[in-house]
Design a protein around this motif. Structure first.
Motif, mmCIF file in Angstrom:
data_model
loop_
_atom_site.group_PDB
_atom_site.id
_atom_site.type_symbol
_atom_site.label_atom_id
_atom_site.label_comp_id
_atom_site.label_asym_id
_atom_site.label_seq_id
_atom_site.Cartn_x
_atom_site.Cartn_y
_atom_site.Cartn_z
ATOM 1 N N PHE A 62 -13.935 -7.520 -10.307
ATOM 2 C CA PHE A 62 -12.717 -7.126 -9.598
ATOM 3 C C PHE A 62 -12.970 -5.818 -8.858
ATOM 4 N N CYS A 63 -12.707 -5.802 -7.563
ATOM 5 C CA CYS A 63 -12.828 -4.561 -6.781
ATOM 6 C C CYS A 63 -11.541 -3.754 -6.958
ATOM 7 N N PRO A 64 -11.481 -2.508 -6.482
ATOM 8 C CA PRO A 64 -10.256 -1.728 -6.651
ATOM 9 C C PRO A 64 -9.069 -2.306 -5.885
ATOM 10 N N GLY A 65 -9.325 -3.146 -4.900
ATOM 11 C CA GLY A 65 -8.234 -3.725 -4.123
ATOM 12 C C GLY A 65 -7.758 -5.080 -4.613
ATOM 13 N N CYS A 66 -8.486 -5.692 -5.546
ATOM 14 C CA CYS A 66 -8.095 -7.012 -6.047
ATOM 15 C C CYS A 66 -6.699 -6.942 -6.648
ATOM 16 N N GLY A 67 -5.841 -7.827 -6.211
ATOM 17 C CA GLY A 67 -4.461 -7.859 -6.675
ATOM 18 C C GLY A 67 -3.528 -7.027 -5.818
ATOM 19 N N GLY A 68 -4.053 -6.371 -4.797
ATOM 20 C CA GLY A 68 -3.219 -5.520 -3.943
ATOM 21 C C GLY A 68 -2.155 -6.296 -3.181
ATOM 22 N N LEU A 69 -2.500 -7.478 -2.674
ATOM 23 C CA LEU A 69 -1.507 -8.289 -1.962
ATOM 24 C C LEU A 69 -0.442 -8.802 -2.922
ATOM 25 N N ARG A 70 -0.855 -9.218 -4.121
ATOM 26 C CA ARG A 70 0.124 -9.671 -5.113
ATOM 27 C C ARG A 70 1.022 -8.507 -5.523
ATOM 28 N N SER A 71 0.442 -7.321 -5.602
ATOM 29 C CA SER A 71 1.219 -6.133 -5.927
ATOM 30 C C SER A 71 2.242 -5.829 -4.828
ATOM 31 N N ALA A 72 1.811 -5.903 -3.584
ATOM 32 C CA ALA A 72 2.732 -5.661 -2.459
ATOM 33 C C ALA A 72 3.837 -6.710 -2.437
ATOM 34 N N HIS A 73 3.492 -7.963 -2.712
ATOM 35 C CA HIS A 73 4.483 -9.042 -2.755
ATOM 36 C C HIS A 73 5.534 -8.749 -3.833
ATOM 37 N N ALA A 74 5.077 -8.297 -4.998
ATOM 38 C CA ALA A 74 6.001 -7.981 -6.077
ATOM 39 C C ALA A 74 6.879 -6.780 -5.727
ATOM 40 N N VAL A 75 6.321 -5.779 -5.057
ATOM 41 C CA VAL A 75 7.107 -4.607 -4.646
ATOM 42 C C VAL A 75 8.200 -5.031 -3.673
ATOM 43 N N VAL A 76 7.866 -5.888 -2.724
ATOM 44 C CA VAL A 76 8.858 -6.362 -1.750
ATOM 45 C C VAL A 76 10.020 -7.058 -2.462
ATOM 46 N N HIS A 77 9.715 -7.774 -3.529
ATOM 47 C CA HIS A 77 10.744 -8.508 -4.263
ATOM 48 C C HIS A 77 11.354 -7.684 -5.391
ATOM 49 N N GLY A 78 10.988 -6.402 -5.483
ATOM 50 C CA GLY A 78 11.592 -5.507 -6.462
ATOM 51 C C GLY A 78 11.093 -5.668 -7.880
ATOM 52 N N ASP A 79 10.009 -6.367 -8.077
ATOM 53 C CA ASP A 79 9.451 -6.598 -9.412
ATOM 54 C C ASP A 79 8.308 -5.611 -9.653
ATOM 55 N N PHE A 80 8.653 -4.399 -10.057
ATOM 56 C CA PHE A 80 7.665 -3.335 -10.190
ATOM 57 C C PHE A 80 6.758 -3.522 -11.407
ATOM 58 N N THR A 81 7.242 -4.199 -12.435
ATOM 59 C CA THR A 81 6.386 -4.469 -13.592
ATOM 60 C C THR A 81 5.236 -5.393 -13.190
ATOM 61 N N THR A 82 5.560 -6.450 -12.458
ATOM 62 C CA THR A 82 4.529 -7.360 -11.969
ATOM 63 C C THR A 82 3.604 -6.642 -10.990
ATOM 64 N N ALA A 83 4.165 -5.783 -10.156
ATOM 65 C CA ALA A 83 3.351 -5.031 -9.192
ATOM 66 C C ALA A 83 2.336 -4.150 -9.909
ATOM 67 N N LEU A 84 2.767 -3.467 -10.958
ATOM 68 C CA LEU A 84 1.837 -2.629 -11.728
ATOM 69 C C LEU A 84 0.780 -3.472 -12.417
ATOM 70 N N GLY A 85 1.160 -4.654 -12.879
ATOM 71 C CA GLY A 85 0.203 -5.541 -13.523
ATOM 72 C C GLY A 85 -0.818 -6.107 -12.559
ATOM 73 N N ALA A 86 -0.411 -6.326 -11.314
ATOM 74 C CA ALA A 86 -1.329 -6.889 -10.317
ATOM 75 C C ALA A 86 -2.351 -5.849 -9.858
ATOM 76 N N ASN A 87 -1.895 -4.633 -9.578
ATOM 77 C CA ASN A 87 -2.811 -3.565 -9.171
ATOM 78 C C ASN A 87 -2.062 -2.242 -9.250
#
Length: 147
Positions: A62-87
């Motif tokens: 896993f590179c430092p950016g892996c999960g960054g798009l999933r994290s951004a998707h979760a932030v847009v939808h207000g799911d900060f727990t999932t965002a932190l888990g993704a990256n």
């Protein structure tokens, strides 16, 4: 003979120059909002929408950016727990961007440049933080940092 100016001088500063100074910060913010809107609309959790990470695909690391798009998707939808888990590092980066953009826009509106002078200690510190994050998320005890 002196010419008399028909327009009275105003004590308030003109609005036009302030708006012109905000053009670049607002343009950058518009671009970031458009990118987040796209990632929010096109779910990166569904295969086939975005290319896979080449480092992960070739090495399984896993590179430092892996999960960054999933994290951004979760932030847009207000799911900060999932965002932190993704990256978690990406979430911190989103917050740092928001803070720096706010400072930039406020200073630009006043006609002052934003100067961020990072010394070598700061840059090495950021590099070490990214390296440790990458190392820990790829070790067995760091599985909680996997996207």
């Amino acid at each position: 003979m002196r010419r008399v100016n028909a327009e009275p001088e105003s004590a308030a500063p003109a609005v036009g120059p302030a708006l012109r100074r905000l053009a670049v910060p607002v343009g950058v913010l518009g671009s970031v909002i458009a990118a987040f809107a796209y990632v929010g609309a096109v779910d990166p959790n569904e295969p086939g929408h975005y290319p896979a990470c080449p480092l992960l695909r070739l090495t399984g690391v896993f590179c430092p950016g892996c999960g960054g798009l999933r994290s951004a998707h979760a932030v847009v939808h207000g799911d900060f727990t999932t965002a932190l888990g993704a990256n978690a590092l990406a979430v911190v980066g989103f917050g740092v961007f928001a803070l720096l953009w706010t400072l930039w826009a406020a200073r630009a509106a006043r006609g002052r440049p934003l100067r961020i002078e990072l010394g070598s200690v700061h840059l090495y510190g950021i590099g070490v933080l990214i390296a440790v994050f990458t190392l820990v998320r790829n070790l067995p005890f760091g599985a909680w940092l996997h996207p």
